[in-house]
Design a protein around this motif. Structure first.
Motif, mmCIF file in Angstrom:
data_model
loop_
_atom_site.group_PDB
_atom_site.id
_atom_site.type_symbol
_atom_site.label_atom_id
_atom_site.label_comp_id
_atom_site.label_asym_id
_atom_site.label_seq_id
_atom_site.Cartn_x
_atom_site.Cartn_y
_atom_site.Cartn_z
ATOM 1 N N UNK A 4 1.000 -0.798 -0.172
ATOM 2 C CA UNK A 4 -0.128 -0.190 -0.106
ATOM 3 C C UNK A 4 1.056 1.019 0.030
ATOM 4 N N UNK A 5 2.027 0.777 0.850
ATOM 5 C CA UNK A 5 3.038 2.445 1.186
ATOM 6 C C UNK A 5 3.521 2.676 -0.476
ATOM 7 N N UNK A 6 3.920 1.653 -0.555
ATOM 8 C CA UNK A 6 4.512 1.553 -2.462
ATOM 9 C C UNK A 6 3.883 2.354 -3.651
ATOM 10 N N UNK A 7 2.623 1.461 -2.916
ATOM 11 C CA UNK A 7 1.585 2.561 -4.740
ATOM 12 C C UNK A 7 1.047 3.613 -4.157
ATOM 13 N N UNK A 8 1.035 4.244 -2.770
ATOM 14 C CA UNK A 8 1.066 5.278 -2.831
ATOM 15 C C UNK A 8 2.190 6.550 -3.267
ATOM 16 N N UNK A 9 3.293 5.498 -2.925
ATOM 17 C CA UNK A 9 4.578 6.404 -3.608
ATOM 18 C C UNK A 9 4.577 6.532 -4.760
ATOM 19 N N UNK A 10 4.506 5.505 -5.235
ATOM 20 C CA UNK A 10 4.187 5.721 -7.359
ATOM 21 C C UNK A 10 3.179 6.693 -7.322
#
Length: 125
Positions: A4-10
């Motif tokens: 979820x964090x990686x999706x948000x950062x992307x």
């Protein structure tokens, strides 16, 4: 970092590119104000007269088929929090620019196939 964090950062990276392509200058990313929260992107834009405008930008990223569309993410409570965060930024950075403050939303949808869809809504709150 979790998925979820990686999706948000992307999504935030795509949003920053979108804002820059629209002529804005990104001033800060993931700016925190104590317990009030975090502004995803703080940017500078110009109004129709050419005066500087401070832009507080919320970024929401979803995969296709997610529960709600990202553009539906700014609830009245979220808008109030963003206004408090903008006030905190202004207090710490010398007050409002001549063009004032605007709260924008960038919604990013990642479809199962094809490229991401990035939508920028100005003045959502």
């Amino acid at each position: 970092m979790n998925a979820t964090g990686a999706l948000g950062r992307y999504g935030e990276e795509l949003a920053a590119r979108e804002l820059t392509a629209a002529g804005m200058t990104v001033l800060a990313r993931n700016w925190r104000c104590g317990r009030t929260g975090e502004i995803d992107i703080v940017a500078r834009d110009s109004d129709v007269r050419g005066a500087d405008v401070l832009v507080v930008c919320e970024v929401k990223t979803r995969r296709t088929g997610a529960f709600e569309h990202p553009m539906a993410a700014v609830t009245p409570a979220k808008a109030d929090r963003l206004r408090r965060l903008a006030a905190c930024w202004l207090e710490r950075h010398g007050g409002p620019p001549p063009g004032g403050v605007r709260i924008d939303l960038v919604g990013v949808v990642l479809p199962a196939r094809g490229g991401p869809v990035v939508e920028h809504a100005r003045g959502v709150a």
